[in-house]
Design a protein around this motif. Structure first.
Motif, PDB file in Angstrom:
ATOM      1  N   PHE A 252       0.852  -1.182   0.000  1.00 53.11           N
ATOM      2  CA  PHE A 252       0.000   0.000   0.000  1.00 53.11           C
ATOM      3  C   PHE A 252       0.890   1.235   0.000  1.00 53.11           C
ATOM      4  O   PHE A 252       1.787   1.347   0.821  1.00 53.11           O
TER       5      PHE A 252
ATOM      6  N   ARG B  60       0.658   5.303   0.223  1.00 52.62           N
ATOM      7  CA  ARG B  60      -0.350   6.291   0.586  1.00 52.62           C
ATOM      8  C   ARG B  60       0.284   7.661   0.780  1.00 52.62           C
ATOM      9  O   ARG B  60       1.359   7.788   1.344  1.00 52.62           O
TER      10      ARG B  60
ATOM     11  N   ARG C 222      -7.193   4.466  -5.083  1.00 54.19           N
ATOM     12  CA  ARG C 222      -8.289   5.181  -4.425  1.00 54.19           C
ATOM     13  C   ARG C 222      -7.851   6.619  -4.218  1.00 54.19           C
ATOM     14  O   ARG C 222      -6.851   6.884  -3.562  1.00 54.19           O
TER      15      ARG C 222
ATOM     16  N   GLU D  71      -4.275   6.588  -2.404  1.00 55.76           N
ATOM     17  CA  GLU D  71      -3.705   5.341  -1.943  1.00 55.76           C
ATOM     18  C   GLU D  71      -3.699   4.340  -3.093  1.00 55.76           C
ATOM     19  O   GLU D  71      -4.720   4.127  -3.755  1.00 55.76           O
TER      20      GLU D  71
ATOM     21  N   ARG E  39      -3.163   0.449  -3.983  1.00 55.80           N
ATOM     22  CA  ARG E  39      -3.117  -0.875  -3.356  1.00 55.80           C
ATOM     23  C   ARG E  39      -2.686  -1.896  -4.388  1.00 55.80           C
ATOM     24  O   ARG E  39      -3.325  -2.050  -5.419  1.00 55.80           O
TER      25      ARG E  39
ATOM     26  N   ARG F 255      -0.536   1.429   7.693  1.00 56.88           N
ATOM     27  CA  ARG F 255      -0.564   2.026   6.354  1.00 56.88           C
ATOM     28  C   ARG F 255      -0.540   3.544   6.409  1.00 56.88           C
ATOM     29  O   ARG F 255      -0.596   4.197   5.372  1.00 56.88           O
TER      30      ARG F 255
ATOM     31  N   TYR G 236      -2.785   5.534   8.174  1.00 55.64           N
ATOM     32  CA  TYR G 236      -4.086   6.169   8.369  1.00 55.64           C
ATOM     33  C   TYR G 236      -4.139   6.860   9.728  1.00 55.64           C
ATOM     34  O   TYR G 236      -3.622   6.344  10.705  1.00 55.64           O
TER      35      TYR G 236
END
Lengths: 427, 218
Positions: A366, A368, A404, A412, A414, B171, B173
């Motif tokens: 991932f 981001r 996304r 992000e 994936r 990740r 977040y």
């Protein structure tokens, strides 16, 4: 096919006693680790073998004598090693639960004693032997402790008190005292058992036994000293290697500092230089993490470092699990690199997070950022960056990519690639 | 504690320069929220400062003369005080070791001022603070212990939801993004994280140490 991965040179596996997880001497847990079986099984095997005429006890004692303790072979990164030596990191944590196995062992031992006494009868031979063995076990245990502490000791002087007692504490004094008492009382029980026999013979016997006892008591430290010598020699070689690396690194730090002084007015350059240097030092001092092409995580770290340097953003890589970077896994690393580059170029923030999870079944990555984001539908059809190098690349190699994003909400990417499909490399 | 009240903080670090920097940063970014009561440079000073001031939060360096940050938590006499680890070391054994020693969270020294202030506030409110890197270590630790869970079996596992929360934190977040992604409230996210922290501090020592030794960390 296996051109991607060079075969690692064969390294003989060595067995050590486990000094962290020890009940008696750490023999069982060390053997268990060597054989990769649960320590409980090994302990049970020792117990079973003890029933075969004491074979297990002999074996345990022999292994305790011969197997080196593992502490001296620890290789932690220099930053951690130095913090440990300076007392800036915690030592071993002893919990109440650790006493459990020792107590079980004591209970079993007591049971064995009672059983044996019931079968043999009188304690004429048995009790002295039992006392003697218990005393020796205690003394050896203390010798282990002292040896371990000596290894962590950085003064380098040889202090006779330290050799016996380590850094002291009631536990080590108690062990030495109790061990010596037990051995001596065993000797006396044997020596003065037959008071009816001639005094001269008993005295001679007792004197001889004291000598033997002394030899046995001093034995562990002599043995420890001898094996310390060879270990110290190894350590010297290792520290020389480290000194070389340190010299190299310090050179690069000095050069970076010089560059920073020269370009003090240019904050982006300063930040970039400082970041690159921090990454180098951090990896060397604490993590021992590589950034080469040997595994998926290290390849991702390498790619992230490259993007950091070229685009002046900071890229955090968090990896869970790892595996060798096979040919079939390269596309996901390449796609991730592309995604990080895109984020660095277009997101407009200085921060990109990369998370990789390697499970037996698949690799997920991932990427981001918290940047400006974009509307995927409005990307012109002549812009091939994302479509070609990420989405299509993943699809071609049997994986998938999902992006996304929304304006203002960051992006992000994936990436998913299964590891179970037929691999080119059967190893 | 009631939000809006001043969070009383003690800063523990053996580098005077860094300590001064952190305090300056806290005074700038946390004005009206954070009050720095005292500072300490080693374990003894830190234990004394905690006993004297009974702060809400101790910002604790992991590498500290006198036995490391874990020693401060072990000897700390103030049950209402919570600890937030702040370290330049991102070695897994240090991070996991400090959390298992009782810290409520772990952040690295590259953290920005506002982020540090919000981390301190969360810890003061009783929540756990996981940085992405710590979340990664946690997932790794529990993944390594899946095969054999010897004694405290149910304590050693993360539920699917907790794993999902950890994964999202790893990740990168933020809490509210995790909540939005999983369609749960921020409070629920915090509950999950606290329970992961509890499991981490309780789960069997042997498996975590095996995990560390497999990585040649012990």
């Amino acid at each position: 096919m296996s051109a991607a991965t060079t075969p690692t040179p064969y390294e003989p596996r060595k067995a050590y006693r486990d000094s962290q997880d020890s009940v008696l001497g750490g023999v069982a847990s060390g053997v268990a680790r060597h054989l990769a079986v649960p320590a409980l099984w090994v302990r049970a095997a020792f117990l079973l073998m003890s029933l075969l005429g004491g074979l297990g006890v002999m074996l345990y004692a022999g292994l305790w004598l011969m197997l080196p303790s593992d502490t001296r072979f620890d290789e932690s990164p220099p930053g951690l090693a130095s913090a440990t030596r300076g007392g800036r990191r915690p030592g071993r944590l002893r919990r109440l639960g650790d006493v459990g196995p020792a107590m079980a062992l004591a209970a079993l031992g007591l049971g064995a004693v009672l059983a044996l006494q019931a079968t043999i009868g009188g304690g004429a031979v048995f009790w002295p032997a039992f006392f003697g063995l218990a005393g020796l076990a205690l003394l050896w245990r203390q010798a282990d402790e002292a040896q371990r502490e000596r290894w962590l000791d950085q003064t380098g002087r040889i202090d006779p008190v330290r050799i016996v007692f380590g850094s002291g504490g009631w536990a080590s004094y108690a062990r030495v005292l109790a061990g010596a008492l037990l051995v001596v009382s065993a000797v006396f029980i044997v020596g003065f058992e037959g008071a009816s026999a001639s005094d001269a013979r008993a005295g001679l016997l007792a004197g001889g036994l004291v000598l033997v006892g002394l030899a046995i008591v001093i034995g562990p430290w002599v043995f420890g000293l001898a094996s310390d010598l060879s270990a110290e020699r190894e350590e010297r070689v290792r520290s020389q290697e480290r000194a070389d690396v340190a010299a190299h690194l310090h050179d690069s730090v000095l050069q970076t500092l010089a560059l920073i002084q020269k370009s003090a007015h240019d904050s982006t350059t300063v930040a970039r230089l400082a970041r690159a240097q921090e990454r180098d030092l951090r990896a060397w001092l604490y993590a021992g993490e590589s950034a080469d092409e040997s595994s998926v995580a290290s390849a991702l770290r390498g790619a992230a470092a490259e993007v950091e340097d070229t685009h002046g953003v900071s890229v955090d890589v968090v990896a869970v699990g790892d595996c060798d970077l096979t040919e079939s896994l390269r596309p996901i690393v390449a796609a991730a690199r592309e995604a990080v580059t895109n984020a660095a170029k277009h997101a407009g923030t200085g921060q990109v997070d990369v998370y990789a999870e390697v499970t037996p079944g698949a690799v997920d990555v991932f990427v981001r950022d918290r940047g400006v984001g974009f509307d995927p539908d409005e990307v012109a059809t002549d812009r091939y960056g994302v479509r070609n190098s990420i989405v299509d690349r993943m699809r071609r190699h049997g994986g998938s990519a999902e992006i996304r994003t929304a304006p203002g909400e960051g992006t992000e990417v994936r990436l998913h690639l299964s590891r179970t499909h037929p691999q080119e490399d059967p190893s | 504690m009631i939000s809006g009240q001043l969070v009383r903080v003690v800063v523990v670090d053996d580098h005077a320069m860094f300590r001064r920097g952190v305090i300056a940063e806290l005074e700038a970014a946390g004005a009206g929220e954070i009050e720095v009561l005292a500072q300490a440079a080693d374990v003894d000073e830190a234990v004394a400062a905690v006993a004297a001031h009974r702060p809400d939060v101790v910002l604790l360096d992991v590498h500290l003369p006198g036995g490391g940050g874990v020693e401060v938590m072990r000897r700390g006499q103030s049950p209402e005080t919570r600890y937030l680890a702040l370290s330049v070391s991102d070695a897994a054994e240090d991070v996991i070791g400090t959390i298992r020693g009782g810290a409520r969270g772990y952040v690295t020294k590259t953290i920005t001022g506002p982020e540090l202030v919000s981390a301190i506030r969360r810890v003061a409110d009783g929540d756990a603070v996981f940085s992405p890197r710590l979340a990664g270590f946690v997932l790794d630790a529990f993944a390594g212990s899946i095969e054999v869970a010897a004694v405290d079996e149910d304590l050693d596992r993360l539920t699917e939801r907790e794993r999902e929360v950890m994964r999202l934190i790893a990740r990168g977040y933020a809490y509210k993004e995790v909540a939005k992604e999983l369609f749960i409230s921020i409070k629920t996210v915090e509950t999950h994280m606290s329970s992961v922290l509890r499991k981490l501090q309780l789960s069997s020592r042997h498996e975590l140490s095996r995990w560390a030794s497999d990585r040649r960390l012990l």
